[in-house]
Design an enzyme around this catalytic site. Structure first.
Site, PDB file in Angstrom:
ATOM      1  N   ASP A 116      -6.817  -6.342   5.329  1.00  0.00           N
ATOM      2  CA  ASP A 116      -5.946  -5.224   4.946  1.00  0.00           C
ATOM      3  C   ASP A 116      -6.754  -4.239   4.092  1.00  0.00           C
ATOM      4  O   ASP A 116      -6.502  -4.065   2.909  1.00  0.00           O
ATOM      5  CB  ASP A 116      -4.754  -5.812   4.172  1.00  0.00           C
ATOM      6  N   ARG A 117      -7.740  -3.567   4.715  1.00  0.00           N
ATOM      7  CA  ARG A 117      -8.684  -2.741   3.967  1.00  0.00           C
ATOM      8  C   ARG A 117      -8.139  -1.343   3.670  1.00  0.00           C
ATOM      9  O   ARG A 117      -8.623  -0.656   2.784  1.00  0.00           O
ATOM     10  CB  ARG A 117     -10.008  -2.687   4.744  1.00  0.00           C
ATOM     11  N   LYS A 118      -7.182  -0.905   4.463  1.00  0.00           N
ATOM     12  CA  LYS A 118      -6.588   0.433   4.278  1.00  0.00           C
ATOM     13  C   LYS A 118      -7.661   1.512   4.112  1.00  0.00           C
ATOM     14  O   LYS A 118      -7.702   2.233   3.110  1.00  0.00           O
ATOM     15  CB  LYS A 118      -5.626   0.462   3.089  1.00  0.00           C
ATOM     16  N   ASP A 139     -11.122   7.320   4.522  1.00  0.00           N
ATOM     17  CA  ASP A 139     -12.163   8.325   4.246  1.00  0.00           C
ATOM     18  C   ASP A 139     -12.620   9.005   5.539  1.00  0.00           C
ATOM     19  O   ASP A 139     -12.038   8.775   6.602  1.00  0.00           O
ATOM     20  CB  ASP A 139     -13.331   7.628   3.519  1.00  0.00           C
ATOM     21  N   THR A 182     -18.110   7.638   6.651  1.00  0.00           N
ATOM     22  CA  THR A 182     -17.988   6.700   5.519  1.00  0.00           C
ATOM     23  C   THR A 182     -17.241   5.430   5.928  1.00  0.00           C
ATOM     24  O   THR A 182     -17.663   4.320   5.601  1.00  0.00           O
ATOM     25  CB  THR A 182     -17.268   7.397   4.336  1.00  0.00           C
TER      26      THR A 182
HETATM   27  O1  S5P Z   1       3.387  -0.631   2.971  1.00  0.00           O
HETATM   28  C1  S5P Z   1       2.766  -1.663   2.726  1.00  0.00           C
HETATM   29  C2  S5P Z   1       1.585  -1.976   3.418  1.00  0.00           C
HETATM   30  C3  S5P Z   1       0.956  -3.193   3.156  1.00  0.00           C
HETATM   31  S1  S5P Z   1      -0.366  -3.629   4.166  1.00  0.00           S
HETATM   32  N1  S5P Z   1       3.234  -2.560   1.806  1.00  0.00           N
HETATM   33  C4  S5P Z   1       2.600  -3.735   1.521  1.00  0.00           C
HETATM   34  O2  S5P Z   1       3.099  -4.509   0.692  1.00  0.00           O
HETATM   35  N2  S5P Z   1       1.414  -4.047   2.168  1.00  0.00           N
HETATM   36  C5  S5P Z   1       0.670  -5.288   1.836  1.00  0.00           C
HETATM   37  O3  S5P Z   1       1.469  -6.417   2.168  1.00  0.00           O
HETATM   38  C6  S5P Z   1       0.310  -5.431   0.361  1.00  0.00           C
HETATM   39  O4  S5P Z   1      -0.978  -4.905   0.106  1.00  0.00           O
HETATM   40  C7  S5P Z   1       0.351  -6.934   0.154  1.00  0.00           C
HETATM   41  O5  S5P Z   1      -0.904  -7.501   0.462  1.00  0.00           O
HETATM   42  C8  S5P Z   1       1.361  -7.445   1.162  1.00  0.00           C
HETATM   43  C9  S5P Z   1       2.752  -7.723   0.604  1.00  0.00           C
HETATM   44  O6  S5P Z   1       2.717  -8.769  -0.306  1.00  0.00           O
HETATM   45  P1  S5P Z   1       4.059  -9.377  -0.970  1.00  0.00           P
HETATM   46  O7  S5P Z   1       3.545 -10.384  -1.937  1.00  0.00           O
HETATM   47  O8  S5P Z   1       4.793  -8.251  -1.628  1.00  0.00           O
HETATM   48  O9  S5P Z   1       4.860  -9.998   0.172  1.00  0.00           O
END
Ligand code: S5P
Length: 276
Positions: free
Chosen positions: A91-93, A96, A100
């Site tokens: 989940d690097r999101k 850029d 990059t």
């Molecule tokens: O909109 C988002 C997108 C992501 S990828 N909302 C999120 O919560 N996430 C990810 O999902 C967030 O970075 C985390 O790793 C996970 C949710 O975790 P939880 O503990 O709240 O279920």
């Protein structure tokens, strides 16, 4: 949502190998659950993954939060992925310019493209972000998800931004396999009345899923697997703290029970969707 076919049928239509493999794994394991392993110690990271492994089709990582990271951790992760038969989503999101993100994806300490079947990107820079990531990921058969919406209160990714994300994905269907979103966007994927052989398909992976809480006090918003899969047409539920609670002193049996509980809830919602 009856027009959404089974995971097995949809697997046959995707051209991207990671999307195909994910759908086949979901069907085989009867699990549309992705566990998000957001802990900072590699010991805890591996312990959670080994415990939830039988119940998931996908493990989501934030590899940059591991305090004691060494590349051998990736080898352990890959061993577990073979043992339990799941795919890996970093989940690097990325967010850029193309040049990059290509470097961030291929290089550095983590070399994400060498081990993550799937990663994700914010569409904010425009189509060049897909081009940059595809130059690294496509030759390795990787897949990309675009963040079309977010689960947090007050998120800016909505309306025309979400629609533009869909347009960007449609122009790169060999690499973009779907979205991180809160619902299946209007007209995305097979639509009622469309010939299934001609229809596009995209996966919707959705975070912000919890059976016991509605928020985390830091902007995160939770809804149930049923709301996500049956009500909103999402394909995969992403669950983190709902399964392992607070990292630190974990009861691993409880982690296992919780993952089975979420697997069952997600799968039952899918079975209901097929009938609706
Ligand atoms: O909109 C988002 C997108 C992501 S990828 N909302 C999120 O919560 N996430 C990810 O999902 C967030 O970075 C985390 O790793 C996970 C949710 O975790 P939880 O503990 O709240 O279920």
């Amino acid at each position: 949502m009856a027009y959404l076919n089974t995971y097995a049928d949809r697997a046959k239509k995707f051209i991207n190998p990671s999307a195909k493999l994910l759908l086949e794994t979901i069907e085989r394991k009867q699990s549309n659950l992705c566990v998000s392993v957001d802990v900072t110690s590699s010991k805890e990271f591996l312990a959670i993954i080994d415990a939830v492994g039988p119940y998931v089709s996908l493990i989501k990582t934030h590899i940059d939060i591991i305090d004691d990271f060494e590349f051998s951790l990736i080898h352990r992760l890959q061993e577990l992925s073979i043992k339990h038969n799941f795919l890996i989503f970093e989940d690097r999101k990325f967010a850029d310019i193309g040049n990059t993100v290509a470097l961030q994806y291929s290089s550095g300490v983590h070399r994400i493209a060498t081990w993550a079947h799937i990663t994700n990107a914010h569409p904010v820079p425009g189509p060049s972000i897909i081009k940059g990531l595809a130059s690294v990921g496509l030759p390795l058969n990787r897949g990309l998800l675009l963040l079309a919406e977010m689960s947090t209160a007050g998120a800016l990714a909505r309306g025309p931004y979400t629609e533009d994300a869909v347009r960007m994905a449609r122009d790169a269907r060999d690499f973009v396999i779907g979205f991180i979103a809160q619902h299946r966007m209007e007209g995305v994927g097979l639509c009622e009345g469309q010939n299934p052989d001609e229809a596009e398909d995209f996966l919707i992976l959705t975070p912000g899923v919890g059976l016991d809480a509605t928020n985390d006090g830091l902007g995160q918003q939770y809804r149930t697997p049923e709301d996500a899969i049956l009500g909103s047409g999402c394909d995969v539920i992403i669950v983190g703290r709902g399964i392992y609670g607070r990292p630190g002193n974990m009861d691993i049996d409880k982690v296992q029970r919780q993952s089975e509980r979420y697997r069952e809830a997600g799968w039952n919602a899918y079975l209901q969707r097929l009938k609706s």
